[in-house]
Motif scaffolding. Sequence first.
Motif, short mmCIF file in Angstrom:
data_model
loop_
_atom_site.label_atom_id
_atom_site.label_comp_id
_atom_site.label_asym_id
_atom_site.label_seq_id
_atom_site.Cartn_x
_atom_site.Cartn_y
_atom_site.Cartn_z
N SER A 164 0.85 -1.22 -0.03
CA SER A 164 0.11 0.09 0.05
C SER A 164 0.78 1.43 -0.07
O SER A 164 1.76 1.21 0.63
N GLY A 165 0.50 2.12 -0.90
CA GLY A 165 1.23 3.45 -0.79
C GLY A 165 0.41 4.73 -1.07
O GLY A 165 -0.32 4.71 -1.95
N ALA A 166 0.69 5.83 -0.55
CA ALA A 166 0.04 7.02 -0.91
C ALA A 166 0.82 7.82 -1.88
O ALA A 166 1.90 7.80 -1.89
N THR A 167 -0.02 8.43 -2.94
CA THR A 167 0.56 8.97 -3.88
C THR A 167 0.90 10.40 -3.41
O THR A 167 0.14 10.73 -2.13
N LEU A 168 1.22 11.35 -3.95
CA LEU A 168 1.45 12.54 -3.65
C LEU A 168 0.22 13.46 -3.27
O LEU A 168 -0.28 13.83 -2.24
N THR A 169 -1.01 13.27 -4.08
CA THR A 169 -2.35 13.69 -3.97
C THR A 169 -2.90 13.37 -2.68
O THR A 169 -3.41 14.07 -1.92
N VAL A 170 -2.88 11.91 -2.58
CA VAL A 170 -3.38 11.02 -1.39
C VAL A 170 -2.77 11.78 -0.14
O VAL A 170 -3.36 11.98 0.87
N ALA A 171 -1.42 11.93 -0.24
CA ALA A 171 -0.70 12.28 0.66
C ALA A 171 -1.05 13.64 1.59
O ALA A 171 -1.25 14.06 2.56
N LEU A 172 -1.28 14.47 0.13
CA LEU A 172 -1.55 16.02 0.59
C LEU A 172 -3.13 16.00 1.39
O LEU A 172 -3.32 16.68 2.42
N TYR A 173 -3.89 15.03 0.87
CA TYR A 173 -5.23 15.03 1.40
C TYR A 173 -5.13 14.64 3.08
O TYR A 173 -5.69 15.12 3.85
N VAL A 174 -4.49 13.33 3.17
CA VAL A 174 -4.07 13.01 4.35
C VAL A 174 -3.49 14.02 5.16
O VAL A 174 -4.13 14.51 6.50
N TYR A 175 -2.36 14.61 4.98
CA TYR A 175 -1.84 15.54 5.78
C TYR A 175 -2.63 16.93 5.88
O TYR A 175 -2.70 17.32 7.16
N ALA A 176 -3.51 17.27 5.06
CA ALA A 176 -4.33 18.63 5.28
C ALA A 176 -5.66 18.21 6.15
O ALA A 176 -5.80 19.05 7.05
N LYS A 177 -6.17 17.02 5.84
CA LYS A 177 -7.63 16.82 6.21
C LYS A 177 -7.62 16.10 7.56
O LYS A 177 -8.15 16.44 8.51
#
Lengths: 292, 286
Positions: free
Chosen positions: B234-247
Amino acid sequence: MKNKSRIIENTVYGIFLILGLITVAFVLLISIYLIISGIPAIKEIGFTDFFFGKNWAPTKTPQEFGILPFILTSIYGTAGAVLIGTPIGIFTAVYLSKMANRRIKSLVSTAVSLLAGIPSVVYGLVGMLVLVPLVRVAFNIPDGASLLSAIIVLSVMVLPSIINVSLTSLEAVPKEYEEGSLALGAKPVETYFRISLPAAKSGIAAAVALGVGRAIGEAMAVIMVSGNVANMPSLFQSVRFLTTAVSSEMAYAAGGSLHRQALFSIALVLFIFIMIINAVLNFFLKKRKGEN
Amino acid sequence: MLGKVSKKRRFNIAVLKALMYLSAAVTCALVVFIIVYVLAKGVPNITWELISTKPSYLQNKIGILPDILNTVYIIFAALVIVLPLGAGAAVYLTEYAKNPKVVRAIEFAAETLSGIPSIIYGLVGMLFFCQFLGFGTSLMAGALTLVIMNLPTIMRTTQESLKTVPKGYKEGAFGLGAGKWRVIRTIVLPECVDGIVTGCILSVGRIVGESAALLFTAGFGHALNGIFEGLSSSGATLTVALYVYAKEQGEFEVAFVIAAILIVLTLIINISASLAGKYFKSRRNK
């Protein structure tokens, strides 16, 4: 020798046939999966309770699975975004196709394609940190994460679709129409809006349909600015869309539970909406082809 | 004649003109604002440490190298699979398909696919690739989901470039006794290159920006992996990471760094798309 080449030809034909039909297979796969996994929960909850129930409370006892708030929020949110985005998009498209000189046109077109290229999470982030506080202060409400914020973000996100499709159809309007109008004494601007725009109306309708599809399907930007509480929609309240209902709870709905199945049913409802919008879009695109 | 435009008409013209200028200005202003704002907030926080390490709870620090690598892996895996599929489908449509019903069905399917929202792809990807085929939550499952999403794009761009193959070339080759496969291999496929390159650029843009389809298929992992290991975990791409960090985590500084990287990538992709378009056009007109 001849036999061998025939075998090769037939094999190649078979491979290309499979590749050609793979899109059809994917569409069938998606439709079948959504229908199979979406129907059971609707049956168990009951058609009326599911579609017209006003409360979504999967973790309470007794559980409630009414998705009317999501359906209405998605409809209102999409309508609002398209209402704001369409006039801006059409005016921009008319300007680009008829008035702007080449340099300005290429500049604005670049801007439009960038707008289309910006990832939705970036819209969400900017919306979260700029728009949401702005809405809170401007309307003096406790939390700016609301239907209004979502509508504004969506209206920006549908702009590129509306501009691009309108632009193509405005540019396809036969020159003779405009020349005729100008020869009869109409000013250029009057010609653009009285002659060119009505002549491109199927294309404009397709543009709006495409915008509706984009808006109703958007999840990530909306989840970041809409507050995500399952309220009945109201402009200044936290709301949840069909898309965000699926994405916000899928991670923790237990496997095999009615809750999880209900989320699949929501996806099925969204899919049906999208299919209807696609049908409308295709209708107008075909009509436009017929006109030219 | 010229002076006879009534006041009312002149007023209407002025209003319409003003609205046109205003709308175009609003569109441009929005783009400029978003780009400048994100870059201004993100670029100052970019540090070498942030983009070259992985996050660690022990040291309480964040690194986005895994997310960058995951994005690269998923783009690579998705493109490797989607290119032959999309190009092949386009060749079938332009060279083989004779039954108009079949052609219509395929085109309808492609249109349908491009209209389906990414959250639905994510859901079906989760059901089919992660659960039914047993890939689990992994970059590979995410890549396969992206394959379905990007298939219509590659198909369309390849089809466009195949339309420009001069009929005389093919007829000449057939006339000299070449079989269908030989004609496709030597005349049709080389002409696909334009379309495939354009399709690639568009697909990379779409994959870089995609998040909803990857949430439930590729997941949120932040481990530092090589490509094969990475694709199966499993791995987060940049966009998913952005979402996780922000939200979820409220780490807005990191979110803006990622957003700035995404904006720069968007700019690069847009520029390459228009350069490629211009290059192919000039080559074709030669």
